[in-house]
Design a protein around this motif. Structure first.
Motif, PDB file in Angstrom:
ATOM      1  N   ARG A   1      -9.103   8.334  -6.839  1.00 40.16           N
ATOM      2  CA  ARG A   1      -9.371   7.378  -5.753  1.00 40.16           C
ATOM      3  C   ARG A   1      -8.278   7.450  -4.700  1.00 40.16           C
ATOM      4  NH1 ARG A   1      -7.314   2.663  -4.741  1.00 40.16           N
ATOM      5  NH2 ARG A   1      -6.442   2.360  -6.831  1.00 40.16           N
ATOM      6  N   VAL A   2      -7.019   7.514  -5.151  1.00 44.20           N
ATOM      7  CA  VAL A   2      -5.904   7.595  -4.205  1.00 44.20           C
ATOM      8  C   VAL A   2      -5.965   8.905  -3.423  1.00 44.20           C
ATOM      9  CG1 VAL A   2      -3.392   7.732  -4.007  1.00 44.20           C
ATOM     10  CG2 VAL A   2      -4.434   6.070  -5.569  1.00 44.20           C
ATOM     11  N   MET A   3      -6.279   9.990  -4.117  1.00 44.50           N
ATOM     12  CA  MET A   3      -6.376  11.287  -3.443  1.00 44.50           C
ATOM     13  C   MET A   3      -7.504  11.291  -2.411  1.00 44.50           C
ATOM     14  SD  MET A   3      -5.792  13.790  -6.748  1.00 44.50           S
ATOM     15  CE  MET A   3      -6.241  15.268  -5.842  1.00 44.50           C
ATOM     16  N   ALA A   4      -8.563  10.511  -2.687  1.00 43.89           N
ATOM     17  CA  ALA A   4      -9.689  10.440  -1.753  1.00 43.89           C
ATOM     18  C   ALA A   4      -9.450   9.450  -0.621  1.00 43.89           C
ATOM     19  CB  ALA A   4     -10.965  10.070  -2.511  1.00 43.89           C
ATOM     20  N   GLY A   5      -8.356   8.703  -0.695  1.00 43.23           N
ATOM     21  CA  GLY A   5      -8.027   7.746   0.357  1.00 43.23           C
ATOM     22  C   GLY A   5      -8.889   6.492   0.344  1.00 43.23           C
ATOM     23  N   GLN A   6      -9.413   6.123  -0.808  1.00 41.11           N
ATOM     24  CA  GLN A   6     -10.262   4.928  -0.915  1.00 41.11           C
ATOM     25  C   GLN A   6      -9.455   3.757  -1.465  1.00 41.11           C
ATOM     26  OE1 GLN A   6     -14.214   5.179  -2.522  1.00 41.11           O
ATOM     27  NE2 GLN A   6     -14.258   7.436  -2.353  1.00 41.11           N
ATOM     28  N   LYS A   7      -9.729   2.570  -0.961  1.00 37.80           N
ATOM     29  CA  LYS A   7      -9.115   1.370  -1.500  1.00 37.80           C
ATOM     30  C   LYS A   7      -9.860   0.927  -2.751  1.00 37.80           C
ATOM     31  CE  LYS A   7      -7.433  -0.375   2.947  1.00 37.80           C
ATOM     32  NZ  LYS A   7      -7.454  -1.506   3.909  1.00 37.80           N
ATOM     33  N   GLN A   8      -9.136   0.229  -3.612  1.00 40.91           N
ATOM     34  CA  GLN A   8      -9.738  -0.219  -4.868  1.00 40.91           C
ATOM     35  C   GLN A   8     -10.935  -1.130  -4.608  1.00 40.91           C
ATOM     36  OE1 GLN A   8      -7.661  -2.999  -7.753  1.00 40.91           O
ATOM     37  NE2 GLN A   8      -7.394  -1.052  -8.869  1.00 40.91           N
ATOM     38  N   ALA A   9     -10.799  -2.046  -3.659  1.00 38.61           N
ATOM     39  CA  ALA A   9     -11.888  -2.981  -3.365  1.00 38.61           C
ATOM     40  C   ALA A   9     -13.115  -2.252  -2.812  1.00 38.61           C
ATOM     41  CB  ALA A   9     -11.408  -4.043  -2.377  1.00 38.61           C
ATOM     42  N   ASP A  10     -12.884  -1.247  -1.969  1.00 39.50           N
ATOM     43  CA  ASP A  10     -14.008  -0.498  -1.399  1.00 39.50           C
ATOM     44  C   ASP A  10     -14.771   0.257  -2.475  1.00 39.50           C
ATOM     45  OD1 ASP A  10     -13.267  -1.438   1.065  1.00 39.50           O
ATOM     46  OD2 ASP A  10     -12.113   0.361   1.600  1.00 39.50           O
ATOM     47  N   LEU A  11     -14.034   0.900  -3.402  1.00 43.86           N
ATOM     48  CA  LEU A  11     -14.703   1.642  -4.476  1.00 43.86           C
ATOM     49  C   LEU A  11     -15.471   0.694  -5.382  1.00 43.86           C
ATOM     50  CD1 LEU A  11     -15.297   4.233  -6.006  1.00 43.86           C
ATOM     51  CD2 LEU A  11     -13.110   3.943  -7.229  1.00 43.86           C
ATOM     52  N   ALA A  12     -14.869  -0.454  -5.700  1.00 46.79           N
ATOM     53  CA  ALA A  12     -15.552  -1.428  -6.565  1.00 46.79           C
ATOM     54  C   ALA A  12     -16.850  -1.905  -5.928  1.00 46.79           C
ATOM     55  CB  ALA A  12     -14.621  -2.602  -6.851  1.00 46.79           C
ATOM     56  N   LYS A  13     -16.806  -2.137  -4.613  1.00 49.82           N
ATOM     57  CA  LYS A  13     -18.002  -2.595  -3.912  1.00 49.82           C
ATOM     58  C   LYS A  13     -19.090  -1.530  -3.938  1.00 49.82           C
ATOM     59  CE  LYS A  13     -19.482  -4.542   0.534  1.00 49.82           C
ATOM     60  NZ  LYS A  13     -19.043  -4.935   1.890  1.00 49.82           N
TER      61      LYS A  13
END
Length: 431
Positions: free
Chosen positions: A15-27
């Motif tokens: 997720r960090v490598m993809a530049g996504q925030k935790q909240a965005d991925l969870a959503k």
């Protein structure tokens, strides 16, 4: 921590490598950010549809999250840990390191593979420069020709009253020597740059024999059934393209005769049946089959399933037979490590030694070595016995037996405080 238990860590790193925030991925995957946080900290197991959704959202295969780095990467990291003599809890955490830091793990693995390649190159070139007879002869030709040109040129430069006839002779000599020097240099460059896949690797009769045996995978079906027929042996020798020299054919003839004698006394089918019952135990096999241990060792080396190597030396300590095994370096030129069990039994005919060894160098792999010594000539009054020492090399078993650190040859052995060292090593990092 097991590999499966690190799925959450891999999700976080991806997720960090993809530049996504935790909240965005969870959503995106339809869960709460707090639940995803528990997953990423390995506090909740994950699988099924949720794992597939996360993998799709991160753009990776599900196995990249559940299995992490490939087995080859893990093996390379463990090899790096062994080479660095890493001990304690950290030595067993290669999986966790690869799962938490896949980028750094790949960097370290790449560096380890590069080091292994460079060490292998150093070993090969050192052996070649120090002991290659063709290279030594070529260098001697170059230096001799250059010295002749220099001497002739010096005479021409220093002698002012040289007669024209002699001056012309010296000019002819310089011309001829210069041509010879150019031809020798060109041949040497071609030899050093030759493609090993195209140019034959054999530079000596012994190497011709090794190439011949390797081409047949050290198994000769005709010798297993002909009971040492001299015609069958001669046909193998005369039709072998690898055996170019008279000396190579002489050596090959002796090797094939020994193979035929062993095959007649101990058929391969009997040996394989005994191996199924007793396992790779040469002493037990010799007792069961009523055969000398040296013969058992030679025959075991022909069983492909064992993946064994075999080294034989005569009384002088000169290697007269090599069958390589991956990870155990047997020098092509020069003397071997005197700590090998092969040499420990040389003065004790009939003694059988079993020793686990770890060869220092790029791989530091462990092997189980079985060695014994046998007499070759018929006993007679006042006759000095001719001896052959035989060593079978097998991959180390699953037990945790202590290993003796040995080298390949002193020139490329990193063990500094070795009582058997004959010459300094070119490697700086002694152990």
């Amino acid at each position: 921590m097991t590999r499966d238990a690190l799925t959450g860590s891999r999700i976080r790193e991806r997720r960090v490598m993809a530049g996504q925030k935790q909240a965005d991925l969870a959503k995106r995957i339809g869960i709460s950010a707090s639940y995803l946080n528990l997953i990423e900290h390995n506090r909740r197991r994950i699988g099924g549809k949720l794992l597939l959704n996360i993998a799709a959202a991160l753009g990776v295969e599900p196995t990249a999250l559940t299995e992490g780095a490939e087995a080859a990467l893990i093996a390379t990291l463990r090899e790096a840990a062994d080479d660095a003599r890493l001990s304690g809890p950290e030595a067993t955490r290669a999986d966790e390191f690869a799962g938490r830091f896949p980028g750094w793990a790949d960097v370290l693995a790449t560096a380890q593979r590069r080091i292994a390649t460079l060490e292998r190159t150093v070993e090969t070139l050192t052996d070649r420069l120090a002991h290659d007879p063709h290279l030594a002869a070529s260098m001697h030709e170059l230096l001799t020709t250059a010295a002749a040109i220099r001497s002739t040129a010096s005479i021409l430069a220093d002698t002012k009253t040289l007669e024209p006839e002699w001056r012309d002779r010296f000019h002819i000599n310089i011309d001829q020597d210069s041509r010879r020097l150019a031809d020798s240099a060109q041949a040497l460059v071609g030899y050093l740059e030759a493609d090993p896949e195209i140019t034959p690797a054999a530079n000596s009769p012994q190497e011709e024999v090794e190439a011949f045996l390797a081409a047949h995978r050290y198994r000769f079906a005709t010798l297993e059934v002909t009971e040492g027929d001299a015609d069958a042996i001669e046909k193998l020798i005369q039709t072998a393209p690898e055996l170019q020299s008279v000396a190579a054919r002489h050596i090959a003839r002796d090797v094939l005769q020994q193979i035929a004698i062993d095959a007649e006394a101990l058929p391969i089918t009997r040996l394989i049946q005994a191996l199924d019952r007793l396992g790779p135990d040469p002493v037990a096999l010799g007792a069961e089959l009523r055969q000398p241990v040296a013969r058992v060792l030679r025959r075991m080396a022909t069983v492909p399933e064992l993946g064994a190597g075999l080294v034989i030396c005569d009384r002088s300590g000169t290697l007269i037979f090599r069958k390589s095994i991956d990870g155990f370096v047997v020098p092509r030129f020069g003397a071997c490590c005197p700590l090998w069990p092969l040499f420990a039994v040389l003065g004790s005919p009939g003694m059988v030694q079993k020793q686990r060894v770890a060869q220092l160098g790029r791989g530091h792999s462990a092997f189980d070595c079985f060695a014994t010594c046998e007499t070759q000539n018929v006993r007679d009054y006042n006759a000095v016995p001719l001896l052959h020492s035989v060593m079978l090399i097998l991959p180390a078993g699953p037990d945790s037996a202590p290993a003796l650190d040995v080298g390949a040859t002193c020139r490329v052995c990193p063990r500094a405080a070795c009582p058997a060292r004959r010459e300094p090593s070119i490697l700086n990092d002694g152990v």
